[in-house]
Design an enzyme around this catalytic site. Structure first.
Site, short mmCIF file in Angstrom:
data_model
loop_
_atom_site.label_atom_id
_atom_site.label_comp_id
_atom_site.label_asym_id
_atom_site.label_seq_id
_atom_site.Cartn_x
_atom_site.Cartn_y
_atom_site.Cartn_z
N ASN A 172 0.40 -2.86 -3.25
CA ASN A 172 0.19 -3.79 -2.14
C ASN A 172 -0.84 -4.87 -2.51
OD1 ASN A 172 0.23 -4.96 0.55
ND2 ASN A 172 1.21 -3.04 1.17
N ARG A 173 -1.38 -5.55 -1.50
CA ARG A 173 -2.17 -6.76 -1.78
C ARG A 173 -3.68 -6.53 -1.76
NH1 ARG A 173 2.46 -8.15 0.81
NH2 ARG A 173 3.58 -9.89 -0.14
N HIS A 216 0.70 -5.70 -6.03
CA HIS A 216 1.32 -4.65 -6.84
C HIS A 216 0.83 -4.60 -8.29
CE1 HIS A 216 3.65 -3.76 -3.42
NE2 HIS A 216 4.69 -4.55 -3.62
N HIS A 251 8.21 1.96 -5.43
CA HIS A 251 8.81 0.87 -4.65
C HIS A 251 10.33 0.97 -4.59
CE1 HIS A 251 9.05 -2.91 -2.66
NE2 HIS A 251 7.78 -3.20 -2.86
N SER A 252 10.84 2.16 -4.32
CA SER A 252 12.29 2.27 -4.15
C SER A 252 12.72 1.57 -2.87
CB SER A 252 12.71 3.74 -4.09
OG SER A 252 12.61 4.30 -5.38
N ASP A 277 6.88 -6.00 7.52
CA ASP A 277 6.25 -5.91 6.19
C ASP A 277 4.81 -5.49 6.47
OD1 ASP A 277 5.67 -6.05 3.53
OD2 ASP A 277 6.13 -8.18 3.29
N GLN A 299 3.87 1.55 4.07
CA GLN A 299 4.30 0.17 4.21
C GLN A 299 5.80 0.18 4.49
OE1 GLN A 299 2.19 -2.53 3.82
NE2 GLN A 299 3.62 -4.25 3.80
N GLU A 349 6.93 2.60 1.55
CA GLU A 349 5.97 2.83 0.46
C GLU A 349 4.77 3.59 0.98
OE1 GLU A 349 5.35 -1.29 -1.24
OE2 GLU A 349 6.91 -1.54 0.26
C1 BGC Z 1 5.51 -6.08 0.06
C2 BGC Z 1 6.34 -7.28 0.31
C3 BGC Z 1 6.88 -7.76 -1.01
C4 BGC Z 1 7.66 -6.64 -1.63
C5 BGC Z 1 8.23 -7.00 -2.96
C6 BGC Z 1 6.34 -5.04 -0.58
O1 BGC Z 1 5.56 -3.93 -0.86
O2 BGC Z 1 4.91 -5.60 1.23
O3 BGC Z 1 5.60 -8.30 0.93
O4 BGC Z 1 7.69 -8.88 -0.85
O5 BGC Z 1 6.83 -5.54 -1.79
O6 BGC Z 1 7.30 -7.59 -3.74
#
Ligand code: BGC
Length: 377
Positions: free
Chosen positions: A112-113, A138, A211-212, A277, A314, A342
């Site tokens: 995540n961010r 990520h 990230h499946s 999201d 997420q 996620e």
């Molecule tokens: C994020 C999205 C993103 C996606 C692919 C997700 O985990 O929350 O914002 O676009 O991943 O990168």
């Protein structure tokens, strides 16, 4: 007998031919051979990439490549006994090298961010790569999804694959050598179990996830807005317009974020600008393994239960999927044709002292578990 369209390790194909029989025939499926097989898939960074095929004693099959620790398919029967993959992905390595949005991949060092691509730890400012506007997403430019992991297959009755990666001190701007081990196991109860372990030699933020993207119908021409979701979360973390949490923990009651009872994803969708999201704050007392979400699909009759030790989830409704990539069977992966659930710590935790800490210190052991269990009801 139906045949399967996935390109798998040669020795697994024979197994799957049996697993793809119609319901009546597969009752007697005598030759399902549970285990793990391996096929050469190419080369990245001078290292050999393999595709591993895990088959359980029911004929459920998971394919995983050590490139990015990516799950490329999870093949299970639907209510009529027809097998298809509930996880989107590709049948060869080449499209993965074109950087799809993290399809099936392991994410780290920080899933995540992180806002403004930086954080301060013990008085030092760490600058990370801004790969999502001004934020980092990520793990940065070359996250754990883009490296070749060392793989080994356990000599066990339950098929499993162990992946290891050493993320060096300073990699993508993060402090400390981080030794990561991820074990994938496919149980005979249709569970894809993912165990994450890590140790560091300097304090560092760690937030590992997978990230499946799922479409339980097995056919990405069906929208996930028609699938039904339950998330055991009374609150979520609202975000700013760059998807960084504002810091608030907001109750879901009376909002489109209320999935405490099973709800069609499309029901309140129009009220959520940009689509879902968001990180959900899971209801839990401790970090034991608990069921936190359930997804179901009426077309296939499949249900997927999600269990985790993590505090957050997420829910991403595939808002940026744009048809650039094609799924198994050559179907374009378009807007809302798949979703991600996620399991994770909250986004931007290194800059949010009130969120559960993501800092791993030397001598501590990071350990998290997530299970995706698919069944037909
Ligand atoms: C994020 C999205 C993103 C996606 C692919 C997700 O985990 O929350 O914002 O676009 O991943 O990168």
């Amino acid at each position: 007998m139906k045949s399967i369209k996935f390109m798998l390790a040669a020795s697994a194909v024979a197994t799957l031919t049996v697993a793809c029989n119609t319901g009546a025939e597969s009752k007697n499926a005598p030759s399902i051979k549970a285990g793990v097989t391996k096929a050469n898939w190419g080369t990245v960074d001078g290292k050999t990439v393999y595709l591993y095929t895990l088959v359980n004693d029911k004929g459920d099959t998971v394919t995983i490549t050590n490139y990015g620790g990516t799950v490329t398919s999870f093949i299970t029967p639907d209510k009529s006994g027809k097998y298809s993959s509930v996880i989107i992905g590709f049948d060869s390595l080449a499209p993965y090298l074109q950087h799809p949005p993290y399809f099936g991949a392991l994410i780290g060092r920080y899933g995540n961010r992180i806002g403004d691509a930086k954080f301060t730890l013990d008085g030092t400012v760490y600058q990370l790569a801004a790969n999502d506007g001004k934020n980092t997403l990520h793990g940065g430019i070359k996250g754990f999804d883009k490296v070749v992991w060392d793989a080994s297959v356990a000599n066990d009755t339950i098929p499993s694959l162990t992946l290891k990666y050493l993320s060096k001190d300073g990699e993508e701007g993060y402090p400390g050598n981080l030794n990561v081990t991820v074990q994938y196991t496919l149980t005979n109860d249709g569970e894809l179990k993912i165990e994450y372990d890590a140790e560091t030699d300097k304090p560092t933020p760690v937030n590992l996830t997978n990230h499946s993207y799922f479409n339980l119908s097995g056919d990405v021409s069906n929208s996930i807005l028609d699938e039904t979701l339950m998330i055991n979360a009374d609150s979520y973390t609202p975000v700013d317009n760059t998807l960084i949490p504002t810091g608030e923990i907001k109750a879901v009651k009376g909002t489109p974020f209320d999935f405490t009872s099973p709800k069609k994803i499309g029901k309140d969708f129009a009220e959520v600008k940009g689509g879902y999201d968001h990180n959900f704050v899971l209801n839990r007392k401790d970090n034991s393994l608990e069921k936190v979400a359930s997804l179901s699909d009426s077309i296939s009759g499949r249900t997927m239960d999600v269990y985790t030790t993590q505090p957050g989830l997420q829910f991403y409704s595939g808002n940026f999927l744009d048809g650039r990539f094609a799924n198994h069977g050559n179907q374009p992966i378009t807007l809302h044709s798949a979703l991600a659930l996620e399991t994770q710590h909250f986004p931007d935790s290194p800059n949010k002292p009130d969120f559960p800490s993501t800092i791993l210190k030397p001598g501590e052991k990071y350990h998290e578990v997530t299970i995706y269990q698919v069944s037909v009801r």
